[in-house]
Scaffold this motif. Structure first.
Motif, PDB file in Angstrom:
ATOM      1  N   PHE A  93      -2.933 -36.142   2.144  1.00  0.00           N
ATOM      2  CA  PHE A  93      -2.376 -35.202   1.168  1.00  0.00           C
ATOM      3  C   PHE A  93      -0.913 -35.536   0.962  1.00  0.00           C
ATOM      4  CE2 PHE A  93      -0.322 -31.261  -0.157  1.00  0.00           C
ATOM      5  CZ  PHE A  93      -1.107 -30.939  -1.263  1.00  0.00           C
ATOM      6  N   TRP A  94      -0.568 -35.753  -0.299  1.00  0.00           N
ATOM      7  CA  TRP A  94       0.788 -36.159  -0.675  1.00  0.00           C
ATOM      8  C   TRP A  94       1.424 -35.007  -1.437  1.00  0.00           C
ATOM      9  CZ3 TRP A  94       2.101 -41.227   0.729  1.00  0.00           C
ATOM     10  CH2 TRP A  94       1.021 -42.003   1.172  1.00  0.00           C
TER      11      TRP A  94
ATOM     12  N   ASP B 256       0.381 -44.208  -1.429  1.00  0.00           N
ATOM     13  CA  ASP B 256       0.452 -45.665  -1.320  1.00  0.00           C
ATOM     14  C   ASP B 256      -0.332 -46.289  -2.471  1.00  0.00           C
ATOM     15  OD1 ASP B 256       1.894 -45.434   1.039  1.00  0.00           O
ATOM     16  OD2 ASP B 256       0.084 -45.438   2.281  1.00  0.00           O
ATOM     17  N   ALA B 257      -0.102 -47.546  -2.711  1.00  0.00           N
ATOM     18  CA  ALA B 257      -0.834 -48.246  -3.758  1.00  0.00           C
ATOM     19  C   ALA B 257      -2.339 -48.100  -3.532  1.00  0.00           C
ATOM     20  CB  ALA B 257      -0.440 -49.717  -3.760  1.00  0.00           C
ATOM     21  N   VAL B 258      -3.030 -47.706  -4.569  1.00  0.00           N
ATOM     22  CA  VAL B 258      -4.470 -47.480  -4.469  1.00  0.00           C
ATOM     23  C   VAL B 258      -5.195 -48.820  -4.531  1.00  0.00           C
ATOM     24  CG1 VAL B 258      -6.476 -46.397  -5.533  1.00  0.00           C
ATOM     25  CG2 VAL B 258      -4.293 -45.180  -5.466  1.00  0.00           C
TER      26      VAL B 258
ATOM     27  N   VAL C 141     -10.749 -45.874  -3.228  1.00  0.00           N
ATOM     28  CA  VAL C 141      -9.882 -44.718  -2.995  1.00  0.00           C
ATOM     29  C   VAL C 141     -10.000 -43.772  -4.183  1.00  0.00           C
ATOM     30  CG1 VAL C 141      -7.539 -43.903  -2.559  1.00  0.00           C
ATOM     31  CG2 VAL C 141      -8.270 -46.130  -1.669  1.00  0.00           C
ATOM     32  N   ALA C 142     -10.439 -42.542  -3.901  1.00  0.00           N
ATOM     33  CA  ALA C 142     -10.492 -41.514  -4.935  1.00  0.00           C
ATOM     34  C   ALA C 142      -9.191 -40.733  -4.903  1.00  0.00           C
ATOM     35  CB  ALA C 142     -11.676 -40.580  -4.684  1.00  0.00           C
ATOM     36  N   VAL C 143      -8.697 -40.340  -6.067  1.00  0.00           N
ATOM     37  CA  VAL C 143      -7.446 -39.594  -6.182  1.00  0.00           C
ATOM     38  C   VAL C 143      -7.728 -38.287  -6.911  1.00  0.00           C
ATOM     39  CG1 VAL C 143      -5.080 -39.609  -7.029  1.00  0.00           C
ATOM     40  CG2 VAL C 143      -6.139 -41.745  -6.248  1.00  0.00           C
ATOM     41  N   LEU C 144      -7.423 -37.161  -6.250  1.00  0.00           N
ATOM     42  CA  LEU C 144      -7.666 -35.841  -6.821  1.00  0.00           C
ATOM     43  C   LEU C 144      -6.345 -35.086  -6.905  1.00  0.00           C
ATOM     44  CD1 LEU C 144     -10.866 -34.814  -4.799  1.00  0.00           C
ATOM     45  CD2 LEU C 144     -10.762 -35.963  -7.019  1.00  0.00           C
TER      46      LEU C 144
ATOM     47  N   LEU D  92      -4.373 -35.490  -3.463  1.00  0.00           N
ATOM     48  CA  LEU D  92      -5.244 -35.833  -2.343  1.00  0.00           C
ATOM     49  C   LEU D  92      -5.868 -37.193  -2.593  1.00  0.00           C
ATOM     50  CD1 LEU D  92      -6.668 -34.602   0.297  1.00  0.00           C
ATOM     51  CD2 LEU D  92      -8.613 -34.232  -1.229  1.00  0.00           C
ATOM     52  N   THR D  93      -5.850 -38.057  -1.570  1.00  0.00           N
ATOM     53  CA  THR D  93      -6.552 -39.332  -1.675  1.00  0.00           C
ATOM     54  C   THR D  93      -7.670 -39.373  -0.625  1.00  0.00           C
ATOM     55  OG1 THR D  93      -4.980 -40.421  -0.183  1.00  0.00           O
ATOM     56  CG2 THR D  93      -4.561 -40.579  -2.552  1.00  0.00           C
ATOM     57  N   ILE D  94      -8.789 -39.963  -1.029  1.00  0.00           N
ATOM     58  CA  ILE D  94      -9.937 -40.146  -0.132  1.00  0.00           C
ATOM     59  C   ILE D  94     -10.200 -41.639  -0.070  1.00  0.00           C
ATOM     60  CG2 ILE D  94     -12.308 -39.484   0.388  1.00  0.00           C
ATOM     61  CD1 ILE D  94     -12.011 -37.237  -1.696  1.00  0.00           C
ATOM     62  N   SER D  95      -9.949 -42.235   1.094  1.00  0.00           N
ATOM     63  CA  SER D  95     -10.054 -43.693   1.252  1.00  0.00           C
ATOM     64  C   SER D  95     -11.283 -44.023   2.069  1.00  0.00           C
ATOM     65  CB  SER D  95      -8.803 -44.228   1.949  1.00  0.00           C
ATOM     66  OG  SER D  95      -7.636 -43.891   1.232  1.00  0.00           O
TER      67      SER D  95
END
Length: 423
Positions: free
Chosen positions: A391-392, A399-401, A405-408, A415-418
């Motif tokens: 969570f950013w 960070d660079a996707v 990696v999903a970005v919500l 929120l990123t899901i890696s």
């Protein structure tokens, strides 16, 4: 004669009470043994807490003891005028798991968001006399009930109960080593995170396009990174942190409906789906098969992150979708058509093939979009390690996707899901 009768009644009452106490003790210990065997309880302090705190003292009177001391049954404690659940005592497995995820230990200060009494009593046992537990809830009825139940159970001086909207922060509460959120949250508000110590842990049931995971987060420089996750469902958060779903009801022409539920990405023109249930149904299959004992819950999370137009579905009794043996409540909308997750017997006995069924003039396109993500999940994530969540907060940048990696986007950040590459 009268004295003898009174004495006999007193002895009978005492005997009945002893028998009831013995039964609750037995059921509680059986439950703890099961939680240990499942790996939901892994520490001696949490085990001791679950063997000590009387769960039946925190549920509505008349709740069957078999439900009270069941490993995965929640007990509803408040509903609204429409019957929607506002508060509950969560299933024991997730209460145990969340405390273990947080790493709660002796002497810690713990904030519980969402009061009920039982979980706060468990936390009080784990942190001991040198620790502190503060339990907050937005609802005055719930905090009053929790206060009374904790007092009656002997925890009145060990837990501080306060009424507050935790999304706005808890006045004068200070900093906590651990924060446990016991309501379904869509976001991680900055005011709540300000209560978390630099080396602290927050455990929160986080909703991601309708799919929930209970995630333990730690600070990592300017953002938060997950340390563990658990499957679970929770009563939605109220107040500023609430995220109402958009719900569209599609009539089937016979007085029944199929509902599509979105928390993000709702269609701009839902009227394109008018009359869609009268269209002929189509299906597209993925050639991806799963065994009967195999969990494929992560495919739903994959959908939530990578499938535009993803939604949850509900179907009235009597519709073609209701009660379908191969139907799950996950769908996708594409213009004038929608598809939903399905499975059918595979060529290999004991396995099922995943796919999608669809309605609408472009149903095959909607079903194909879902099937493409099933195949992507199968290639990149199936059988691999669980994804990492980060969570950013607003003002920081992910960070660079790279890779899967999903970005919500959330109100208070991103929120990123890696997904690690499956082996």
């Amino acid at each position: 004669m009268a004295v003898a009768i009174k004495g006999a009644l007193k002895v009978a009452s005492s005997s009945s009470t002893s028998a009831a106490d013995s039964r609750t003790d037995r059921l509680r210990n059986v439950l703890v043994d099961e939680l240990l065997a499942m790996g939901k309880i892994t520490s001696s302090r949490v085990e001791a807490a679950f063997r000590t705190v009387p769960r039946h003292a925190f549920v509505p009177a008349g709740t069957p003891l078999e439900d009270v001391y069941h490993v995965d049954k929640s007990v509803i404690t408040k509903t609204d005028e429409h019957g929607a659940h506002l508060s509950s005592v969560s299933a024991t497995y997730i209460q145990a798991r969340m405390i273990e995820q947080a790493g709660v230990d002796a002497g810690m200060r713990v904030l519980e968001v969402g009061s009920g009494g039982y979980n706060a009593a468990l936390l009080a046992e784990v942190v001991g006399a040198a620790g502190a537990v503060v339990s907050v809830d937005i609802d005055a009825d719930i905090t009053e009930r929790a206060t009374a139940l904790l007092e009656a159970a002997g925890y009145g001086d060990r837990v501080t109960v306060a009424q507050a909207d935790a999304s706005l922060g808890v006045p004068d509460a200070g900093i906590f080593d651990r924060i446990l959120v016991t309501a379904g949250a869509w976001d991680l508000p900055a005011a709540l995170l300000e209560h978390l110590a630099p080396d602290g842990v927050i455990v929160v049931p986080l909703r991601m396009n309708g799919v929930t995971r209970t995630i333990a987060f730690r600070h990592a420089a300017d953002h938060l990174v997950s340390t563990s996750t658990e499957l679970a469902g929770f009563v939605p958060m109220q107040g500023v942190g609430a995220r109402p779903e958009r719900i569209f009801r599609l009539p089937d022409g016979k007085g029944r409906h199929v509902s599509l539920r979105f928390d993000t990405g709702a269609p701009q023109d839902i009227h394109l789906l008018d009359g869609v249930l009268a269209a002929e149904r189509t299906a597209v299959w993925s050639s991806v098969a799963v065994a009967g004992s195999e969990s494929f819950a992560d495919v739903y999370l994959w959908f939530a992150g990578f499938l535009p137009g993803f939604c949850l579905l509900a179907a009235d009794a009597g519709t073609d979708l209701h009660g379908e043996r191969d139907w799950f409540p996950f769908g996708v909308v594409r213009g004038d058509s929608f598809a939903y997750f399905a499975f059918r017997p595979a060529a290999v006995e004991g396995r099922s093939e995943l796919g999608a069924r669809a309605y609408g003039a472009h149903g095959a396109e909607a079903a194909t979009a879902m099937v493409e993500q099933i195949r992507a999940w199968d290639r990149h994530a199936r059988g691999g390690p669980e994804p990492t969540f980060a969570f950013w907060p607003t003002g920081t940048a992910p960070d660079a996707v790279v890779g899967d990696v999903a970005v919500l986007d959330k109100t208070s950040g991103r929120l990123t899901i890696s997904w690690p590459t499956a082996s």
